[in-house]
Design an enzyme around this catalytic site. Sequence first.
Site, short mmCIF file in Angstrom:
data_model
loop_
_atom_site.label_atom_id
_atom_site.label_comp_id
_atom_site.label_asym_id
_atom_site.label_seq_id
_atom_site.Cartn_x
_atom_site.Cartn_y
_atom_site.Cartn_z
N HIS A 113 57.02 48.80 45.77
CA HIS A 113 55.78 48.03 45.99
C HIS A 113 56.11 46.70 46.67
O HIS A 113 55.40 46.26 47.58
CB HIS A 113 55.09 47.72 44.65
CG HIS A 113 54.65 48.91 43.88
ND1 HIS A 113 55.27 49.31 42.72
CD2 HIS A 113 53.65 49.80 44.10
CE1 HIS A 113 54.66 50.38 42.24
NE2 HIS A 113 53.68 50.71 43.06
N ALA A 151 52.82 48.36 37.40
CA ALA A 151 54.22 48.68 37.09
C ALA A 151 55.04 48.54 38.37
O ALA A 151 55.77 49.45 38.78
CB ALA A 151 54.35 50.08 36.48
#
Length: 272
Positions: free
Chosen positions: A34, A29
Amino acid sequence: MKVLATPEELVQFRRNLKGSVGFVPTMGALHEGHLSLIKKAKKENDFVIVSIFVNPTQFLPGEDLNKYPRKLQADLEICKRAGVDGVFTPNPQNMYNEDEITIKAPKIKGYILEGHFRPGHFDGVLQVVNKLFNLTKPTKAYFGKKDAQQLYLIKQMVNNFFFDIEIVECETKREKDGLALSSRNIYLNETERKRALSISKALKRAAKLSSKITDIETIKKEMLNILDVDELQYIAFVDRNFNFIKEIEPNNTIILIAAKVGKTRLIDNIFI
Ligand code: PAF
């Protein structure tokens, strides 16, 4: 970009990489947070490996393991565009045996704060990160400061187990209005999202105050006035080694909050 579905495939892939390897472990996800880790890893290494694995051992019974967002195709697309070399996408069956050797988080620092509210969570995190480090043999591994206690414990594991890996601490990415990015933010409805903002606001206010005063009780009171959450689990003041402190220590303090807004459990912190 290679998609590596099993530990064997990853080991084979890793053997052929000559040069430095940056590793970004994730549970998928993927969001801008990230991506910022991946970009940093890309800049600082010859190769980048990302893992996408919703690790069951770090979820407690009754937590959101089954509904944790899974978006493998979109995640692979993000990794590809970011120039990732290898993405490791194992499943629980090929990562775990039934009766295996486990790792225990330290008795104190693994069981305070997050560890108190999620007992055993860090055992699972350290177990999987240990496996992932052994498989990827990275030069550097990238972790966000949003999970500050996880970051601290991973650094401790690297020391205790003599891993030859540099842990790179990455700043928390936030929405424009201050909300810390998290894969769990998608659980929030519009009203809850607005209320969740009170967490980053309280931390910001605390940071501002702590440049003038060191008394934690006064700062905490101000934070409580700002917070608009359904269940405040903790406001904590620790030093960078996760020892509880009584006064603000400039450049050595982390203020942490864990709270539920609606049914969603959120954590955030500020390093001061
Ligand atoms: O921070 C996370 O996403 C997870 O705890 C990690 C480090 C990928 C281990 O499953």
